[in-house]
Design a protein around this motif. Structure first.
Motif, short mmCIF file in Angstrom:
data_model
loop_
_atom_site.label_atom_id
_atom_site.label_comp_id
_atom_site.label_asym_id
_atom_site.label_seq_id
_atom_site.Cartn_x
_atom_site.Cartn_y
_atom_site.Cartn_z
N ALA A 281 69.06 70.46 65.79
CA ALA A 281 69.53 71.72 65.22
C ALA A 281 68.51 72.84 65.33
N ALA A 282 67.28 72.54 65.75
CA ALA A 282 66.23 73.56 65.73
C ALA A 282 66.53 74.66 66.74
N LEU A 283 66.34 75.90 66.31
CA LEU A 283 66.53 77.05 67.19
C LEU A 283 65.19 77.70 67.53
N ASP A 284 64.12 77.07 67.14
CA ASP A 284 62.80 77.65 67.36
C ASP A 284 61.98 76.60 68.08
N VAL A 285 61.26 76.98 69.10
CA VAL A 285 60.57 75.96 69.91
C VAL A 285 59.56 75.19 69.08
N ILE A 286 58.86 75.89 68.18
CA ILE A 286 57.84 75.19 67.40
C ILE A 286 58.51 74.26 66.39
N LEU A 287 59.60 74.73 65.79
CA LEU A 287 60.33 73.88 64.85
C LEU A 287 60.86 72.64 65.59
N PHE A 288 61.38 72.86 66.80
CA PHE A 288 61.83 71.74 67.62
C PHE A 288 60.69 70.76 67.82
N TYR A 289 59.54 71.30 68.16
CA TYR A 289 58.40 70.42 68.44
C TYR A 289 57.96 69.67 67.19
N VAL A 290 58.01 70.36 66.06
CA VAL A 290 57.61 69.71 64.80
C VAL A 290 58.51 68.50 64.54
N PHE A 291 59.82 68.69 64.67
CA PHE A 291 60.74 67.56 64.44
C PHE A 291 60.56 66.50 65.52
N PHE A 292 60.34 66.95 66.74
CA PHE A 292 60.18 66.06 67.89
C PHE A 292 59.03 65.09 67.66
N GLU A 293 57.89 65.62 67.23
CA GLU A 293 56.74 64.77 66.98
C GLU A 293 56.91 63.96 65.70
N PHE A 294 57.62 64.57 64.76
CA PHE A 294 57.76 63.93 63.46
C PHE A 294 58.51 62.61 63.58
N THR A 295 59.43 62.51 64.55
CA THR A 295 60.18 61.26 64.69
C THR A 295 59.27 60.09 65.04
N LEU A 296 58.10 60.39 65.61
CA LEU A 296 57.19 59.31 66.00
C LEU A 296 56.73 58.52 64.79
N ILE A 297 56.49 59.20 63.68
CA ILE A 297 55.82 58.56 62.55
C ILE A 297 56.71 57.47 61.95
N PRO A 298 57.97 57.78 61.55
CA PRO A 298 58.79 56.69 60.99
C PRO A 298 59.05 55.59 62.00
N LEU A 299 59.22 55.95 63.26
CA LEU A 299 59.51 54.91 64.25
C LEU A 299 58.32 53.99 64.45
N PHE A 300 57.12 54.59 64.41
CA PHE A 300 55.90 53.78 64.52
C PHE A 300 55.90 52.71 63.44
N PHE A 301 56.25 53.10 62.23
CA PHE A 301 56.21 52.13 61.13
C PHE A 301 57.40 51.19 61.18
N LEU A 302 58.57 51.69 61.60
CA LEU A 302 59.73 50.80 61.70
C LEU A 302 59.44 49.66 62.66
N ILE A 303 58.88 50.00 63.83
CA ILE A 303 58.58 48.95 64.80
C ILE A 303 57.40 48.12 64.31
N GLY A 304 56.36 48.80 63.84
CA GLY A 304 55.13 48.10 63.51
C GLY A 304 55.25 47.20 62.29
N LEU A 305 56.07 47.57 61.33
CA LEU A 305 56.17 46.76 60.11
C LEU A 305 57.31 45.77 60.16
N TYR A 306 58.41 46.12 60.83
CA TYR A 306 59.60 45.28 60.74
C TYR A 306 59.99 44.65 62.07
N GLY A 307 59.13 44.80 63.09
CA GLY A 307 59.51 44.35 64.42
C GLY A 307 59.26 42.88 64.65
N GLY A 308 59.39 42.48 65.92
CA GLY A 308 59.22 41.10 66.32
C GLY A 308 57.76 40.70 66.40
N PRO A 309 57.49 39.56 67.04
CA PRO A 309 56.11 39.04 67.05
C PRO A 309 55.10 39.97 67.72
#
Lengths: 598, 574
Positions: free
Chosen positions: A150-178
């Protein structure tokens, strides 16, 4: 409506904060809360989708800072300052907190909200360890993804874009496979490295726009930048460059490309994907394949194709080649897998190759088909990962050598799996066909060799998916003997297990599908069939935005750039002419069929 | 005499009132020292630490109130709204830049004073706190210095105090080694620095920063250093001195050993307060005084200090990050990280020298340094906690912290993500502002310094690797060893305040950007209105008249011109 959009984006964040602040919450309460939040977000998204006016181009539901300014006319090309000032950057409108949806972002926005539901259901029984944290991370990821589209601003887009990394890092790292630690760190670093180069490209675009636009406005607004960058004399600059590789748009294109190519992923940059997909928990895999990969495609459309069309035109031969290599490499590697999750992960590489192949036809038909294909891939791969999750919860293995004849054991599961596979294999009448066929047509018009090679990938795709169905579902029943031994990382469905043990004491402890598993898969199945039968509503919504992007390639200055013509044997933009001159929004398939140039 | 400025009742008293926080803090250092000798001589060390810590903190809070009076209106009437105002004969600035930055330093000092007593590492608590307070006084004066000699004295006072506190840890040879290394390197670098300053004085005939600038900037804009051997030598010598204070490659060799060996509170003060003040000083010397030597106007890659500083910046971030990759000690990791971070900030310093909008670049430098300082202080608080409870500060000791101490791990997570430069944390906007100001340079429309920015971004990706190692240890590894004692509030506060700063200014960056921007403008002060020369802006100063200054300028300019002609390639050996 702008408030509603903001609420939709931040409702999951609210849920995440509640779940974060109650870490001791038991599984039942946590999952119900998460389900309520995702369903609420989906309902709001539905309202937005219904309120969306497909006839208008440009972003909708966007707040305008100055309320006295008139609402933009349907075909007004000038853009007001959307949203609210976030950071002052001197003269100009500054970095703004601006949200809005056009047709392209709307469909991906809706896809995100939809896929969250099966993700929650897929975690229903499989997450025992700190469930509140798991759902909080998922909801955090949802806010990141919704905000990004939904972002209409390049920096806002980038903020959300990078922000997705953090929860995914923990989702994989804490709840993933071996191998979860390696997978999460690899994923994080690989994606971050690419996206930092994208940031450099974005800054370069903003500053080039400021330097050369008539008013020297420093703007970060995506619609304004797209329109402003179009009017700059790029072809003159390309002519001044010593070689096409160093022309300004080619360089900026490559910078932007770095981050999105890793996200999609395009062929040589795909190595993080199998690891991350296989190690992620089921919910993570669904979101990763279903939505995260689309971020790359979305980025290509919004930035690479819309803002640097000359660069795109220059690199088309290379990118089409990489796409075809990705299709074939993904398909062939998938053929060799016996782990079903790995197979689906490689099939993602192959199918996303079709998406980029469609994008780099640089024609409206190709762009539309690629967008549809992104949604298709989200639905089918999401469904496939959900099915694999169901399988793994019951047998603690994903090895096809140990499984077989499951049709008799889990008939409903077999139905869902077959439907998802057929949709993925582009059987006519299901969604995959609506995406892949026009891609091949558009590509055939551009260069038949690529189309023929790509259709080879389609055949291989059908082959490995059917082979998977055959080995898993048909033949004599084959189940691992020790399937009840708990795995070290997943302790899934223990109560579920015992519950059904009482009912079927003689046959086996394998339970049939629970209501939550059915509820997670049914919406995806409806999507697969509905898009296959009647894709027109989606085409109606995406084609105005995509036509705007495609006009960048119909620009006459582009078809005769001295430098591009030297290196690219096939002048790419010719195809888009007919579709852009047509004023209505006709079905793209018929258009493509009418236009077999070669 | 024009009457445009309000006439204070007692001008001299007002000047003293304007440096009240500095004076108060200097006095309070004595109070702490005397209290230690008088009342706590026989008390056990831990108790001394607690009492003296509270005493020092009380004094700092009063100094903080006095400093606050320079920002908001108060009965003292010392609010600094004047954009350009200097006191004590033009040696110290009293404008928004000093007001805001001293506030930041004093808040950092309060956190440090909360942190220090949690870990009983020395017997010399009175000396420790007094030296910390005095080093802070020197930092505040360094931030305000408007003249080369004042600046040098403040810088030396600051490092002299820091040499001692780096060596204060008892029972550990590493600490003495840290102090000694810091001292040896530091004194040599200071000698170079002073020599450089004396050359600048010799070439321009003045030590006032703005007068130096006036003398060096020609009417046709900056000329850079082309053919100016004496100027080049002066710049190189100054760069050696500054490079040491900033721990920039190749003058960084002391930093890892000192950071690792010194007790965590001392190391954190070297890495935060001292670095913040040194960066302000570096910006003042390079971008203000030597602005005319940065490069030729409009072309940043001509001879001048911009190019060597860009190279130092590139080397710092690359070497700092690559060396950090293989570190196992948490404090050593932070040392290399701070070397790399200095590299990023130097990008902004280069931009301040060659940009068309230097105030924006300096604003970015200040924003970055303030947020970096809070983040680093928080990280060092964790190091202090590890050293206190586990006796070591290895990275592996953080294993499983996410389960053992969720709040603490969460705060450290925010700090690490902010140091990587990931949104939505303050580090992201700091880097964005730095890199955008560097790309904005040049009038030819070319995006110069692109290579430096690209290198900075690649380095951010490299740095993510070792910051993520901290996250991996905390969250992805099983806990091991003892859980340790309860989390002391002395560790809690620096950590949570650091994390809150990183998060708050990441979500609302404008709240810090605007004050820093307001601080950057008077810090640079335009060439047409030199702070030291205009009687309108300061009615109290005793300084040479306009004619004297103009005569001196003209003389120096002739001398420089003669020197340049002598050094023309056509007439060798003349």
């Amino acid at each position: 409506m702008s408030t509603l959009l903001a609420i939709t984006v931040f409702l999951p964040l609210l849920g995440a904060l509640i779940l974060f602040s109650t870490p001791g919450l038991d599984r039942r309460t946590a999952r119900q809360l998460a389900l309520m939040i995702t369903l609420g977000t989906l309902a709001l998204t539905l309202i937005l989708t219904l309120a969306f006016d497909p006839a208008r181009s440009g972003p909708q539901f966007a707040a305008v800072d100055d309320p006295s300014a008139p609402a933009p006319a349907p075909n007004d090309s000038s853009h007001p300052a959307y949203g609210y000032r976030w950071l002052d950057t001197g003269p100009g409108s500054g970095i703004r907190f601006a949200l809005g949806l056009d047709g392209l972002s709307l469909v991906l926005f809706a896809l995100t909200a939809l896929l969250m539901v099966p993700s929650v259901f897929a975690s229903w029984n499989s997450i025992d360890d700190r469930p509140a944290l798991h759902y909080a991370l998922m909801l955090l990821l949802e806010t990141g993804l919704l905000g990004l589209f939904a972002a209409l601003d390049v920096i806002l887009f980038y903020v959300f874009f990078e922000f997705t990394l953090i929860p995914l890092f923990f989702l994989i790292g804490l709840y993933g496979g071996p191998e979860r630690r390696r997978a999460s760190v690899t994923f994080f670093l690989y994606t971050l490295a690419g996206s930092l180069l994208t940031l450099l490209g974005v800054i370069a675009l903003v500053l080039v726009h400021q330097q050369f636009s008539p008013n020297h406005t420093l703007t970060f607004s995506i619609p304004e930048l797209t329109a402003g960058l179009r009017s700059l004399p790029w072809s003159e600059w390309s002519a001044q460059a010593t070689s096409s590789w160093t022309s300004p748009q080619a360089l900026i294109f490559l910078l932007l490309f770095a981050g999105f190519a890793i996200k999609v992923p395009i062929f040589p940059f795909h190595t993080w994907l199998p690891l991350a997909h296989v190690e992620a928990p089921t919910a993570g895999s669904i979101l990763l394949a279903g939505v995260l990969l689309k971020v790359g495609g979305y980025g290509f459309l919004r930035f690479n194709l819309a803002m640097t069309p000359h660069g795109a035109a220059f690199f088309v031969p290379l990118l089409a080649t990489l796409s075809v290599l990705g299709i074939l490499h993904g398909a062939l590697t998938a053929l060799a897998q016996s782990d079903v999750k790995r197979l689906v992960a490689y099939s993602s590489v192959s199918h996303m190759g079709f998406v980029t192949l469609g994008l780099f036809t640089l024609s409206q038909v190709g762009l539309e088909a690629a967008t549809i294909q992104m949604i298709n891939h989200g639905l089918t791969t999401g469904a496939l990962f959900a099915c694999i999750g169901i399988l793994y919860e019951r047998y603690h293995t994903r090895d096809m050598a140990q499984l077989g004849g499951l049709w008799s054991r889990l008939p409903l599961f077999a139905f869902f799996l077959i439907l998802a596979c057929l949709g993925s294999a582009a059987v006519p009448g299901l969604n995959g066909f609506v995406g892949e066929f026009p891609i091949l047509l558009a590509q055939f018009a551009r260069d038949p060799v690529y189309a023929i090679l790509a259709s080879l990938g389609m055949i291989l795709g059908a082959y490995y998916l059917l082979m998977m169905i055959r080995r898993l579902l048909f033949g004599p029943l084959r189940e691992p003997s020790d399937h009840s031994s708990p795995s070290p990382n997943h302790t899934p469905a223990l109560d579920h297990h015992h519950h059904h043990h009482d009912h079927q004491p003689t046959s086996s402890s394998i339970p049939p599908l629970g209501w939550h598993e059915i509820a997670g898969l049914v919406p995806l199945m409806i999507g697969i069939v509905a898009i296959g039968l009647f894709p027109q509503p989606i085409f109606d919504r995406i084609s105005p935005s995509l036509r705007e992007i495609a006009t960048g390639f119909a620009n006459p200055s582009l078809s005769t750039p001295s430098s591009t013509a030297l290196t690219s044997p096939t002048p790419p933009p010719a195809l888009s002419r007919p579709s852009t001159t047509t004023s209505q929004t006709p079905s793209s398939i018929t258009l493509a069929v009418q236009d077999p140039r070669r | 005499m024009p009457t445009t400025t309000p006439q204070p009742l007692v001008p001299l008293a007002r000047e003293w009132l304007l440096i009240a926080p500095e004076l108060w803090l200097a006095l309070w250092g004595l109070v702490v020292l005397l209290a230690d000798v008088a009342f706590f001589r026989d008390a056990p060390s831990a108790r001394r630490a607690r009492f003296l810590g509270i005493l020092a903190l009380d004094g700092t809070l009063i100094a903080l109130l006095l400093a606050l009076a320079r920002v908001v209106p108060s009965p003292l009437g010392i609010e600094l709204t004047n954009q350009d105002y200097s006191i004590f004969g033009g040696t110290l600035a009293a404008d928004p830049s000093t007001a805001w930055l001293s506030l930041a330093v004093l808040i950092l000092l309060s956190l440090l004073l909360v942190l220090s007593p949690t870990w009983d590492f020395t017997d010399h608590w009175g000396e420790f706190f007094a030296l910390v307070l005095w080093s802070t006084v020197a930092m505040l004066l360094l931030i305000a210095a408007e003249e080369l000699l004042t600046l040098f004295l403040a810088l030396e006072t600051m490092t002299l105090c820091l040499y001692v506190i780096a060596a204060l840890e008892r029972d550990r040879k590493r600490s003495s080694e840290a102090g000694l290394k810091y001292f040896v390197y530091g004194s040599v670098a200071s000698a170079f620095f002073l020599f450089g300053l004396s050359l600048i004085f010799g070439l321009t005939g003045t030590t006032r920063l703005h007068a130096v600038r006036e003398a060096l900037v020609g009417s046709a804009g900056s000329l850079g250093l082309e053919g100016n051997i004496a100027g080049s030598v002066a710049v190189l010598l100054v760069l050696v001195g500054l490079g040491f204070k900033l721990a920039a490659v190749p003058f960084h060799a002391w930093a890892p050993d000192t950071y690792e060996g010194a007790p965590a509170p001392a190391a954190s003060w070297i890495a935060t307060g001292s670095k913040l003040a040194s960066f302000v000083a570096a910006t003042k010397i390079l971008a203000v005084a030597l602005g005319g030597w940065a490069a030729q106007t409009g072309s940043p890659d001509t001879p001048g200090w911009a190019l060597p500083v860009a190279l130092i910046s590139a080397a710092s971030m690359t070497l700092g990050n690559l060396a950090a990759l293989s570190q196992r000690n948490f404090k050593r990791l932070l040392a290399y990280s701070s070397i790399a971070q200095a590299g990023y900030v130097l990008v902004g310093v280069v931009a301040a020298g060659v940009s068309r909008d230097p105030a924006r670049a300096v604003g970015a430098v200040l924003f970055y340094m303030v947020t970096y300082s809070f983040a680093t202080l928080g990280a060092f608080a964790v190091a202090a906690w590890l050293a206190r409870d586990l006796g070591t500060d290895e990275l592996d000791d953080l294993d499983g912290l996410g389960r053992r101490r969720p709040i603490m791990a969460l705060c450290l997570l925010v700090l690490m993500l902010s140091l990587i430069g990931l949104p939505p944390f303050a580090g992201f906007f700091g880097k964005l502002a730095l890199f955008m100001s560097a790309l904005e340079t040049g009038e030819s429309g070319r995006l110069s310094l692109t290579w430096l920015v690209a290198l900075g971004l690649i380095n951010s990706a490299i740095s993510a690797y070792y910051y993520v190692r901290v996250l991996r240890a905390m969250y992805l590894r099983p806990a091991r060893g003892d859980v340790g004692r309860s989390l002391p509030s002395g560790v809690f506060w620096p950590l949570t305040v650091g994390a809150a700063v990183a998060l708050f200014f990441g979500l609302i960056p404008g709240a810090l950007f605007e004050p820093m921007q307001a601080a950057a403008v008077p810090l640079l002060a335009s060439g047409e209105d030199p702070r030291g020369l205009s009687p309108e802006t300061n009615p109290f100063a005793t300084r040479p008249t306009e004619e004297d200054a103009a005569r001196a300028r003209e003389l120096r300019r002739q001398q420089i011109e003669q020197g340049r002609q002598r050094l023309q390639p056509g007439t060798p050996g003349a």
